[in-house]
Scaffold this active site. Structure first.
Site, PDB file in Angstrom:
ATOM      1  N   GLU A  55       0.844  -1.192   0.000  1.00  0.00           N
ATOM      2  CA  GLU A  55       0.000   0.000   0.000  1.00  0.00           C
ATOM      3  C   GLU A  55       0.883   1.248   0.000  1.00  0.00           C
ATOM      4  O   GLU A  55       0.432   2.346   0.269  1.00  0.00           O
ATOM      5  CB  GLU A  55      -0.972  -0.005   1.166  1.00  0.00           C
ATOM      6  CG  GLU A  55      -0.355  -0.095   2.538  1.00  0.00           C
ATOM      7  CD  GLU A  55      -1.390   0.027   3.642  1.00  0.00           C
ATOM      8  OE1 GLU A  55      -2.091   1.036   3.673  1.00  0.00           O
ATOM      9  OE2 GLU A  55      -1.495  -0.901   4.466  1.00  0.00           O
ATOM     10  N   CYS A  66      -3.466  -3.258   4.411  1.00  0.00           N
ATOM     11  CA  CYS A  66      -2.532  -4.256   4.943  1.00  0.00           C
ATOM     12  C   CYS A  66      -2.930  -5.689   4.604  1.00  0.00           C
ATOM     13  O   CYS A  66      -2.221  -6.634   4.968  1.00  0.00           O
ATOM     14  CB  CYS A  66      -2.426  -4.121   6.459  1.00  0.00           C
ATOM     15  SG  CYS A  66      -2.104  -2.451   7.000  1.00  0.00           S
ATOM     16  N   THR A 120       3.473   4.533  15.712  1.00  0.00           N
ATOM     17  CA  THR A 120       3.073   3.257  15.088  1.00  0.00           C
ATOM     18  C   THR A 120       3.524   3.193  13.630  1.00  0.00           C
ATOM     19  O   THR A 120       2.926   2.488  12.822  1.00  0.00           O
ATOM     20  CB  THR A 120       1.548   3.010  15.198  1.00  0.00           C
ATOM     21  OG1 THR A 120       0.843   4.031  14.484  1.00  0.00           O
ATOM     22  CG2 THR A 120       1.088   3.000  16.642  1.00  0.00           C
ATOM     23  N   HIS A 126      -2.583  -9.523  12.342  1.00  0.00           N
ATOM     24  CA  HIS A 126      -1.969  -8.297  11.827  1.00  0.00           C
ATOM     25  C   HIS A 126      -1.616  -7.421  13.033  1.00  0.00           C
ATOM     26  O   HIS A 126      -2.437  -7.254  13.932  1.00  0.00           O
ATOM     27  CB  HIS A 126      -2.952  -7.587  10.889  1.00  0.00           C
ATOM     28  CG  HIS A 126      -2.519  -6.194  10.546  1.00  0.00           C
ATOM     29  ND1 HIS A 126      -1.296  -5.933   9.989  1.00  0.00           N
ATOM     30  CD2 HIS A 126      -3.122  -4.984  10.710  1.00  0.00           C
ATOM     31  CE1 HIS A 126      -1.163  -4.621   9.816  1.00  0.00           C
ATOM     32  NE2 HIS A 126      -2.261  -4.029  10.248  1.00  0.00           N
TER      33      HIS A 126
HETATM   34  N1  CAA Z   1       1.872   3.410  30.660  1.00  0.00           N
HETATM   35  C1  CAA Z   1       1.317   2.298  30.147  1.00  0.00           C
HETATM   36  N2  CAA Z   1       0.287   2.326  29.261  1.00  0.00           N
HETATM   37  C2  CAA Z   1      -0.199   3.530  28.911  1.00  0.00           C
HETATM   38  C3  CAA Z   1       0.323   4.735  29.424  1.00  0.00           C
HETATM   39  C4  CAA Z   1       1.408   4.651  30.346  1.00  0.00           C
HETATM   40  N3  CAA Z   1       1.976   5.741  30.864  1.00  0.00           N
HETATM   41  N4  CAA Z   1      -0.376   5.765  28.876  1.00  0.00           N
HETATM   42  C5  CAA Z   1      -1.304   5.232  28.052  1.00  0.00           C
HETATM   43  N5  CAA Z   1      -1.208   3.884  28.075  1.00  0.00           N
HETATM   44  C6  CAA Z   1      -1.979   2.905  27.299  1.00  0.00           C
HETATM   45  C7  CAA Z   1      -3.445   3.244  27.169  1.00  0.00           C
HETATM   46  O1  CAA Z   1      -4.187   2.825  28.302  1.00  0.00           O
HETATM   47  C8  CAA Z   1      -3.802   2.465  25.913  1.00  0.00           C
HETATM   48  O2  CAA Z   1      -3.943   1.095  26.207  1.00  0.00           O
HETATM   49  P1  CAA Z   1      -5.324   0.319  25.918  1.00  0.00           P
HETATM   50  O3  CAA Z   1      -5.638   0.559  24.476  1.00  0.00           O
HETATM   51  O4  CAA Z   1      -4.997  -1.089  26.217  1.00  0.00           O
HETATM   52  O5  CAA Z   1      -6.324   0.939  26.825  1.00  0.00           O
HETATM   53  C9  CAA Z   1      -2.541   2.579  25.059  1.00  0.00           C
HETATM   54  O6  CAA Z   1      -1.490   2.944  25.954  1.00  0.00           O
HETATM   55  C10 CAA Z   1      -2.640   3.616  23.970  1.00  0.00           C
HETATM   56  O7  CAA Z   1      -3.065   4.812  24.546  1.00  0.00           O
HETATM   57  P2  CAA Z   1      -4.136   5.742  23.814  1.00  0.00           P
HETATM   58  O8  CAA Z   1      -5.331   4.948  23.420  1.00  0.00           O
HETATM   59  O9  CAA Z   1      -4.329   6.980  24.632  1.00  0.00           O
HETATM   60  O10 CAA Z   1      -3.266   6.084  22.509  1.00  0.00           O
HETATM   61  P3  CAA Z   1      -3.456   7.222  21.452  1.00  0.00           P
HETATM   62  O11 CAA Z   1      -4.855   7.691  21.382  1.00  0.00           O
HETATM   63  O12 CAA Z   1      -2.412   8.249  21.694  1.00  0.00           O
HETATM   64  O13 CAA Z   1      -3.099   6.463  20.077  1.00  0.00           O
HETATM   65  C11 CAA Z   1      -3.539   4.807  18.393  1.00  0.00           C
HETATM   66  C12 CAA Z   1      -3.164   5.066  19.862  1.00  0.00           C
HETATM   67  C13 CAA Z   1      -4.978   5.224  18.152  1.00  0.00           C
HETATM   68  C14 CAA Z   1      -3.352   3.317  18.100  1.00  0.00           C
HETATM   69  C15 CAA Z   1      -2.586   5.641  17.469  1.00  0.00           C
HETATM   70  O14 CAA Z   1      -1.254   5.278  17.680  1.00  0.00           O
HETATM   71  C16 CAA Z   1      -2.929   5.502  15.985  1.00  0.00           C
HETATM   72  O15 CAA Z   1      -3.816   6.176  15.474  1.00  0.00           O
HETATM   73  N6  CAA Z   1      -2.184   4.603  15.244  1.00  0.00           N
HETATM   74  C17 CAA Z   1      -2.431   4.361  13.821  1.00  0.00           C
HETATM   75  C18 CAA Z   1      -3.704   3.566  13.582  1.00  0.00           C
HETATM   76  C19 CAA Z   1      -3.589   2.113  13.928  1.00  0.00           C
HETATM   77  O16 CAA Z   1      -2.518   1.553  14.056  1.00  0.00           O
HETATM   78  N7  CAA Z   1      -4.753   1.478  14.084  1.00  0.00           N
HETATM   79  C20 CAA Z   1      -4.808   0.062  14.366  1.00  0.00           C
HETATM   80  C21 CAA Z   1      -6.002  -0.625  13.731  1.00  0.00           C
HETATM   81  S1  CAA Z   1      -6.063  -0.282  11.959  1.00  0.00           S
HETATM   82  C22 CAA Z   1      -4.962  -1.389  11.271  1.00  0.00           C
HETATM   83  O17 CAA Z   1      -4.582  -2.341  11.872  1.00  0.00           O
HETATM   84  C23 CAA Z   1      -4.479  -1.129   9.875  1.00  0.00           C
HETATM   85  C24 CAA Z   1      -3.117  -0.535   9.960  1.00  0.00           C
HETATM   86  O18 CAA Z   1      -2.134  -1.229   9.894  1.00  0.00           O
HETATM   87  C25 CAA Z   1      -3.003   0.925  10.131  1.00  0.00           C
END
Ligand code: CAA
Length: 390
Positions: A81, A113, A154, A235
């Site tokens: 992709e 993906c 990520t 994945h």
């Molecule tokens: N210590 C330990 N853990 C902590 C922490 C700390 N100090 N602070 C936060 N966390 C944890 C949170 O509790 C959370 O865990 P859970 O999900 O188990 O509750 C985790 O860390 C992540 O925290 P947030 O949810 O607050 O993270 P965020 O909002 O900043 O972003 C995300 C996370 C949405 C995945 C972001 O990185 C993102 O948008 N990534 C790209 C999209 C993606 O990868 N999506 C996955 C599904 S889509 C897919 O699979 C296709 C693809 O390849 C893209």
């Protein structure tokens, strides 16, 4: 079907550099534990200026051809992709770099993906028609999001190459498979953009729904029940996502266990993705490779592949591992490949991320940086230049 069909050899390549996510955490004002434990990621690969999906894919495939030769290869499928051209397949450049003969069909497949899994199924159909064929599948991606966003930790980069053959050494595919498609705007990359647009929270829900939908379809097609599957390779956009997905399927199957037990069950599939980051199409096959290269004895075990591509398509399938699979691995070489990456600081990483934006896209040269077997030399009059490094 007279003989088993599946994955005979599986190799990977990744970027020459790596960045520890603690370095990113400092700039983004986050606790490193959020990335290490919250996302399940320790570092991510970063590509050199003269690396792209073609050079990564060719480096992965070269390992397979060096061991097994090209006899019987009549098809090369390139899943990505991270398209480098709207028309020409990235696989045609790889075909030349690898010195494959003219009587090979080459095609590129796209659905976020997911497409390497589609390639594997199409390959299996070709081999079922003619068991003397060996299909070369390459999955190669560079995950890029806007800097200073929640998605930045990520990112990642990597490629896998695998061959699909009769009497495979690593994974014999079982006939049942489940598929699921739904038009969702969770993650996409418009033609004008070098970075993906993502709605992070929606993407997580879309992933869980699609994998569950594919698993339900797998069951209706005669697939094994949840408890009869020994290992699950999901994945892994970040490795914690696999834990979430496994908990989701386990809950629905009524075999809920405590979070620590689920995490421990998924852990052997995460070793490579935790260090490489998201490699999109390659990710689920890096999960499989980490499991195969690890300490667990997989002989005779049933392994699931749960493939997800945003937008969204998912597939759930299983295979069994042949008795002598360890003779077909290259675990020490794989570990060395990861250890050899050069760590970079934030300034170097940012300069690499920004390099593409400073250029005239029709004409530019790249710096000589990669120690990999092939390099991307740049673009001359809108034509991409690829060359061996030695
Ligand atoms: N210590 C330990 N853990 C902590 C922490 C700390 N100090 N602070 C936060 N966390 C944890 C949170 O509790 C959370 O865990 P859970 O999900 O188990 O509750 C985790 O860390 C992540 O925290 P947030 O949810 O607050 O993270 P965020 O909002 O900043 O972003 C995300 C996370 C949405 C995945 C972001 O990185 C993102 O948008 N990534 C790209 C999209 C993606 O990868 N999506 C996955 C599904 S889509 C897919 O699979 C296709 C693809 O390849 C893209």
């Amino acid at each position: 079907m007279s003989s088993a069909i599946g994955i005979d050899d599986l190799a990977f390549a990744t970027g020459s550099f790596r960045i520890d996510l603690a370095v990113l955490a400092e700039r983004l004002g986050a606790d490193p534990a959020k990335y290490y434990r919250g996302l399940g990621q320790s570092e991510m690969s970063v590509v050199a200026e003269d690396e792209d999906v073609v050079t990564l894919g060719a480096a992965a495939a070269q390992q397979i051809l060096a061991r097994g030769g090209a006899d019987g290869v009549r098809t090369l499928m390139f899943a990505t992709e991270t398209g480098i051209d709207q028309s020409k397949s990235a696989g045609v450049y790889v075909h030349r770099l690898l010195g494959l003969g003219p009587n090979v069909r080459v095609v590129e497949l796209k659905q976020a993906c997911y497409s390497a899994t589609a390639a594997m199924q199409f390959a299996a159909a070709l081999v079922a028609r003619d068991p003397s064929e060996k299909v070369l599948v390459i999955a190669s991606d560079i995950a890029r999001y806007e800097l200073d966003t929640a998605a930045e930790p990520t990112q990642g980069a990597g490629a896998v190459a695998f061959t699909v053959t009769a009497n495979p050494a690593l994974l014999e595919l079982e006939p049942a498979n489940g598929v699921y498609t739904e038009d969702v705007m969770d993650f996409w990359r418009p033609n004008h953009s070098t970075t993906a647009i993502v709605d992070g929270k929606t993407s997580i829900t879309a992933y869980l729904d699609a994998v569950a939908g594919a698993f339900d379809d797998y069951l209706t097609r005669g697939g094994a029940p949840f408890h009869a599957i020994d290992w699950f390779c999901y994945h892994q956009p970040f490795t914690k996502m696999a834990v979430k997905a496994h908990r989701h399927l386990a809950d629905r199957a009524g075999s809920a266990s405590d979070p620590a037990a689920v995490a421990a069950r998924i852990e052997p599939t995460t070793g490579y993705n935790r260090r490489i980051g998201n490699s999109y199409t390659a990710s689920v096959y890096l999960a499989l490779l980490a499991l195969l290269d690890g300490d667990e004895d997989l002989a005779g075990k049933r392994v699931a592949i749960a493939s997800y591509g945003s937008g969204a398509v998912a597939e759930f399938l299983t295979g069994t591992v042949p008795a002598n699979y360890r003779t077909a691995l290259r675990a020490a070489e794989n570990e060395r490949r990861l250890a050899d990456r050069v760590p970079v600081d934030d300034a170097t990483y940012l300069a690499l991320q920004h390099a593409a934006r400073r250029r005239d896209p029709s004409n530019y040269e790249t710096a000589r940086q990669t120690p990999a077997p092939f390099r991307f030399g740049g673009v001359r009059d809108d034509q991409r230049i690829y060359e061996p490094t030695v």
